[in-house]
Write a protein that holds these residues in place. Structure first.
Motif, PDB file in Angstrom:
ATOM      1  N   SER A  21       4.609  28.721  -5.527  1.00 31.09           N
ATOM      2  CA  SER A  21       4.280  27.747  -4.381  1.00 31.09           C
ATOM      3  C   SER A  21       3.051  27.331  -3.691  1.00 31.09           C
ATOM      4  CB  SER A  21       5.281  28.134  -3.055  1.00 31.09           C
ATOM      5  OG  SER A  21       6.530  28.460  -3.417  1.00 31.09           O
ATOM      6  N   CYS A  22       2.840  26.133  -3.247  1.00 28.79           N
ATOM      7  CA  CYS A  22       1.603  25.524  -2.573  1.00 28.79           C
ATOM      8  C   CYS A  22       1.914  25.016  -1.431  1.00 28.79           C
ATOM      9  CB  CYS A  22       0.718  24.681  -3.727  1.00 28.79           C
ATOM     10  SG  CYS A  22      -0.721  23.918  -3.104  1.00 28.79           S
ATOM     11  N   SER A  72       7.718  18.500  -5.948  1.00 26.25           N
ATOM     12  CA  SER A  72       7.482  18.563  -4.796  1.00 26.25           C
ATOM     13  C   SER A  72       8.466  18.278  -3.669  1.00 26.25           C
ATOM     14  CB  SER A  72       6.483  17.186  -4.705  1.00 26.25           C
ATOM     15  OG  SER A  72       5.929  17.217  -3.313  1.00 26.25           O
ATOM     16  N   ASP A  73       8.192  19.079  -2.621  1.00 26.23           N
ATOM     17  CA  ASP A  73       9.055  18.941  -1.363  1.00 26.23           C
ATOM     18  C   ASP A  73       8.167  18.344  -0.168  1.00 26.23           C
ATOM     19  OD1 ASP A  73      10.886  19.130   0.716  1.00 26.23           O
ATOM     20  OD2 ASP A  73      11.667  20.822   0.267  1.00 26.23           O
ATOM     21  N   ASN A  74       8.443  16.904  -0.035  1.00 33.92           N
ATOM     22  CA  ASN A  74       7.614  16.314   0.824  1.00 33.92           C
ATOM     23  C   ASN A  74       7.833  16.528   2.275  1.00 33.92           C
ATOM     24  OD1 ASN A  74       6.856  15.107  -1.439  1.00 33.92           O
ATOM     25  ND2 ASN A  74       6.646  12.981  -0.820  1.00 33.92           N
ATOM     26  N   THR A  78       5.175  21.206   0.392  1.00 33.67           N
ATOM     27  CA  THR A  78       4.846  22.105  -0.476  1.00 33.67           C
ATOM     28  C   THR A  78       5.311  21.947  -1.860  1.00 33.67           C
ATOM     29  OG1 THR A  78       5.610  23.731   1.143  1.00 33.67           O
ATOM     30  CG2 THR A  78       5.668  24.533  -1.144  1.00 33.67           C
ATOM     31  N   VAL A  79       4.480  21.992  -2.795  1.00 32.61           N
ATOM     32  CA  VAL A  79       4.543  21.858  -4.234  1.00 32.61           C
ATOM     33  C   VAL A  79       5.046  23.120  -4.903  1.00 32.61           C
ATOM     34  CG1 VAL A  79       3.218  21.004  -6.309  1.00 32.61           C
ATOM     35  CG2 VAL A  79       3.193  19.719  -4.433  1.00 32.61           C
ATOM     36  N   TYR A  80       5.828  23.236  -5.774  1.00 36.43           N
ATOM     37  CA  TYR A  80       6.191  24.449  -6.829  1.00 36.43           C
ATOM     38  C   TYR A  80       6.014  24.150  -8.276  1.00 36.43           C
ATOM     39  CZ  TYR A  80       9.147  24.695  -2.542  1.00 36.43           C
ATOM     40  OH  TYR A  80       9.491  24.781  -1.221  1.00 36.43           O
ATOM     41  N   LEU A  81       5.627  25.307  -8.727  1.00 38.52           N
ATOM     42  CA  LEU A  81       5.535  25.292 -10.356  1.00 38.52           C
ATOM     43  C   LEU A  81       6.339  26.264 -10.720  1.00 38.52           C
ATOM     44  CD1 LEU A  81       3.896  24.211 -12.624  1.00 38.52           C
ATOM     45  CD2 LEU A  81       2.288  26.241 -12.381  1.00 38.52           C
ATOM     46  N   GLN A  82       7.505  25.892 -11.415  1.00 37.91           N
ATOM     47  CA  GLN A  82       8.473  26.901 -12.093  1.00 37.91           C
ATOM     48  C   GLN A  82       8.005  27.184 -13.369  1.00 37.91           C
ATOM     49  OE1 GLN A  82      11.373  28.140 -10.906  1.00 37.91           O
ATOM     50  NE2 GLN A  82      11.375  29.343 -12.670  1.00 37.91           N
ATOM     51  N   MET A  83       7.713  28.478 -13.596  1.00 36.06           N
ATOM     52  CA  MET A  83       7.152  28.796 -14.821  1.00 36.06           C
ATOM     53  C   MET A  83       8.145  29.532 -15.694  1.00 36.06           C
ATOM     54  SD  MET A  83       3.360  29.754 -13.693  1.00 36.06           S
ATOM     55  CE  MET A  83       3.790  31.059 -12.941  1.00 36.06           C
ATOM     56  N   ASN A  84       8.578  29.002 -16.766  1.00 33.99           N
ATOM     57  CA  ASN A  84       9.997  29.764 -17.579  1.00 33.99           C
ATOM     58  C   ASN A  84       8.939  30.310 -18.874  1.00 33.99           C
ATOM     59  OD1 ASN A  84      11.760  29.448 -15.608  1.00 33.99           O
ATOM     60  ND2 ASN A  84      12.466  27.499 -16.610  1.00 33.99           N
TER      61      ASN A  84
END
Length: 126
Positions: A21-22, A72-74, A78-84
């Motif tokens: 999360s950012c 992104s959730d404006n 917050t910006v998310y990076l889902q890493m699988n």
């Protein structure tokens, strides 16, 4: 004051998943683009992904396409990076960065970004 705060880094086994999360503040989020970068020991920083918060366009480096998803959730800035399907080569400190003073398109080119977070460690054990 501009702030970018990363979270979610951890130690995970190869094949596992993490979500970074950012959380951003201090600038107009909806007019910005947020990128994720990473730097492994002894290696140069590289752009991983980016999302434009104005039009939703995205960028991914080839090595993460199909495994990582940026969103992104404006409402939460917050910006998310889902890493699988994480691999040992994904081990690095991950940074988020913002293009907040105007931009043309999302990019993995670091010097194009105005602000940077402190980073979060992702370690993938093989």
């Amino acid at each position: 004051e501009v702030q970018l705060v990363e979270s979610g880094g951890d130690l995970v086994q190869a094949g596992g998943s993490l979500r970074l999360s950012c959380a951003a503040s201090g600038f107009t989020f909806n007019d910005s683009a947020i990128g994720w970068f990473r730097q492994a020991p002894g290696k140069e920083r590289e752009g991983v992904s980016c999302i434009s918060n104005s039009d939703g366009s995205t960028y991914y480096r080839d090595s993460v396409k199909g495994r990582f998803t940026i969103s992104s959730d404006n409402a939460k800035n917050t910006v998310y990076l889902q890493m699988n399907n994480l691999k040992a080569d994904d081990t690095a400190v991950y940074y988020c960065a913002a293009m907040a003073r105007g931009y043309y398109y999302c990019t993995g080119y670091g010097p194009g970004y105005d602000y940077w977070g402190q980073g979060t460690q992702v370690t993938v054990s093989s």
